[in-house]
Each structure stands twice: as structure tokens, then as C-alpha cells.
Design an enzyme around this catalytic site. Structure first.
Site, PDB file in Angstrom:
ATOM      1  NE  ARG A 235      -4.415  -0.867   0.356  1.00 49.21           N
ATOM      2  CZ  ARG A 235      -4.716  -1.921  -0.292  1.00 49.21           C
ATOM      3  NH1 ARG A 235      -3.823  -2.576  -1.322  1.00 49.21           N
ATOM      4  NH2 ARG A 235      -5.813  -2.563  -0.627  1.00 49.21           N
ATOM      5  CD  GLU A 264      -2.427   4.181  -5.407  1.00 51.18           C
ATOM      6  OE1 GLU A 264      -3.594   3.742  -5.487  1.00 51.18           O
ATOM      7  OE2 GLU A 264      -1.421   3.195  -4.959  1.00 51.18           O
ATOM      8  CG  HIS A 283      -3.512   0.156  -6.518  1.00 53.97           C
ATOM      9  ND1 HIS A 283      -3.345   0.892  -5.382  1.00 53.97           N
ATOM     10  CD2 HIS A 283      -3.532  -1.062  -6.077  1.00 53.97           C
ATOM     11  CE1 HIS A 283      -3.538   0.393  -4.494  1.00 53.97           C
ATOM     12  NE2 HIS A 283      -3.670  -1.060  -4.706  1.00 53.97           N
TER      13      HIS A 283
END
Length: 322
Positions: A235, A264, A283
Site C-alpha cells: 500500500r 493515487e 495500482h
């Protein structure tokens, strides 16, 4: 717990998820919800007891309060493995489960691909191809190399199995160390710095917790080999990006493959975009065709346990984050 709970499917792809629930639990009232904004009102209006939820539009707007503080919601089933976007919750009021393992194999293949890309210098060969340049470049085997896996949950274990099959040496760190057949050495978090200096590849697989935020920082980069490659599938926040940039600038490591970031989408002006020896993916390492249906089927199996009053699988502790 009730034998016929009202269920919400909170996902941007409700059709497939709804089909699975109609097939497996045809008697249940199920309500799809395709946005963050609409979820709080829908929970209140239908008095939802169970919510299956995917973080499909980022973390900042995620309606975590509606889920973990609702007077009617008793169980939140997260469609992925991470639960950091829920913040903290009271486990006496709501149970949270995740879909740990749903993408373990795919994530492990991403890691293997990243290790092979660096060992075979695929990015360098691609640059030479674009320049129509013959010659140059150097390949080396990953057989005999050492990989340190930080976090030995289902994904870390899948990485270890593939690395072992490629003839690599496997080291691992987990909060509660225990012997594992696919890992040669398993240590606790205090062993991070000594182990990291032995590794050719460092793979981050841990959840984002207070104990793991900034785990791979300046001290970790200082302890790495100059030939080491960092691979982050955890993460954003586990790796300190400023420390990573400093290590890259100083050529203290060989490179990195990154699928997660503190912010993000990664802003266009972010310095990490500018390194030839950094592979950036948005991601998406765990997003493969059919992952969402596999996740919903895991939920449907757990929903059967819930309705029968049986213990749920993959219950997450708010203290541990997994």
C-alpha cells in the site's frame, strides 16, 4: 445476524456480482450501488445488514463512516485484501472481512515478472530497440539470488513459492514468525535491517498499518545492496517515497517496480516518473479478468456461513489490519 439479511453490493460492476448472488442466494433482497455518494442513503433506506464493498474510486471519498458506524450494518465484506481505507472500527458493532488471497497468484506473477525484467534488462533492451541499436546489454539469472519478502500472508507465501521454484533463496518477515515450507528463514520485524542487506530483491506485501507506515525508509535503503531491486505491491505509505528518490539519485539501489503510491493517481509532476530504472504501474497488479467475480464468490460462500450462524472466514482485526 439474521437468516435473511438485506445485502448491498457496492461495486462499479454490479451486474456480474448480482448474477452470482442471484445464483447462490436467490431468496435474499440484494441492492446494487455503483457510487460512493449514494451508499449512505441506500444503507439507511433499506436498513442493510451486510455490505460487500470494493474501493473502486480511491480512498479520499470512500464512505467508510456509513459502513462502520451504521446502526444496521453488522458485516462489511471488503472485495480486496487491504482494509486501511476503513480506518478503525469497533469490532463489537461490525465485523469486517476481506478477500485475502483473491489476487495472491496474480500479484506473485507480477513480482516474478518484475524480478525477471530487471535481471534480463528488458527495459534497457527496449530502449536500444527504439534507438535501432544492436549490441550492448547484459542478462543474469535470478537462480541463486536472494529475495526478502516483507509480509508473509497469502500473497507473500505465493511469492515465496514461485521464487523457490526459480531456484532463489527466500527470506521472510512476518509479525508472528513461524516456520513455512517455502521460506528458508522467517524472522520478526526487528530483523528487517540485517536481512535487507542480504537481499537482491526486496518485496513489500504488508498492509498499511501504524507499524508499517514508512517501514522501508532511509535506514532500509542505506542497508540495501547497490544491486538491490525494490518491488512494492503493498500500500502507498509503506515505502517512503522521498527516501526512495534519494536512494535512486545516489545510485544506492539498482531500481524499483512500484504498483502503489502514497497519492493515487500518481501526480504527473511526481519525481518517480522520471527514472529509467523505475517501473510504474497504476495500482493494477492485482486486477485481472475475473478477479471481481472470484471475490464475489468468496463473499457468497462466506454469506452462507453468516446465514447459518457459522464463523466467517478472513475476519480482519482492526488492531492488526489483517
Amino acid at each position: 445476524m439474521s437468516p435473511r439479511p438485506t445485502v448491498i453490493l457496492h461495486t462499479d460492476k454490479p451486474a456480474g456480482a448480482l448474477a452470482v448472488l442471484v445464483e447462490t442466494h436467490p431468496d435474499l433482497p440484494v441492492h446494487p450501488c455503483e457510487s460512493y455518494a449514494a451508499l449512505p442513503e441506500l444503507i439507511e433506506r433499506v436498513a442493510a445488514e451486510v455490505v460487500y464493498s470494493i474501493r473502486f474510486d480511491g480512498t479520499p471519498r470512500y464512505p467508510r463512516q456509513a459502513l462502520v458506524e451504521s446502526p444496521t450494518v453488522k458485516w462489511v465484506s471488503i472485495g480486496g485484501s487491504g482494509t486501511d481505507h476503513l480506518g478503525r472500527w469497533d469490532p463489537t458493532r461490525v465485523t469486517v472481512t476481506n478477500s485475502a488471497g483473491v489476487a495472491a497468484g496474480m500479484l506473485a506473477e507480477y513480482v516474478l515478472g518484475a524480478m525477471l525484467s530487471f535481471s534480463l534488462d528488458l527495459r534497457g533492451f527496449e530502449r536500444r530497440q527504439q534507438a535501432r541499436q544492436w549490441g550492448g546489454g547484459r542478462v543474469e539469472p535470478i537462480e541463486g539470488k536472494t529475495v526478502l519478502i516483507i509480509g508473509l500472508g497469502k500473497t507473500g507465501e505465493a511469492v515465496a513459492k514461485r521464487a523457490q521454484a526459480m531456484g532463489m533463496h527466500t527470506l521472510g518477515i512476518r509479525a508472528r514468525p513461524k516456520p513455512m515450507p517455502c521460506v528458508e528463514e522467517v524472522h520478526g520485524p526487528d530483523a528487517l535491517l540485517p536481512l535487507i542487506g542480504r537481499a537482491d530483491f526486496i518485496v513489500c506485501c504488508v498492509p498499511l498499518l501504524s507499524s508499517t507506515r514508512g517501514l522501508v525508509g532511509e535506514a532500509a535503503f542505506a542497508a540495501m545492496k547497490p544491486s538491490a531491486v525494490l518491488i512494492d505491491i503493498s500500500r502507498g505509505g509503506v515505502v517512503e517515497e522521498a527516501a526512495l528518490s534519494a536512494a535512486l539519485d545516489a545510485k544506492r539501489i539498482k531500481g524499483a517496480a512500484l504498483d502503489v503510491f502514497a497519492t493515487e493517481p500518481l501526480p504527473p509532476e511526481h519525481p518517480l516518473w522520471g527514472y529509467d530504472n523505475v517501473a510504474i504501474t497504476p495500482h493494477r497488479a492485482a486486477v485481472y479478468d475475473g478477479w471481481d467475480i472470484k471475490s464475489v464468490r468468496m463473499f457468497a460462500d462466506n454469506l452462507k456461513r453468516y446465514r447459518n450462524g457459522e464463523p466467517l472466514e478472513n475476519v480482519v482485526s482492526p488492531e492488526r489490519g489483517y
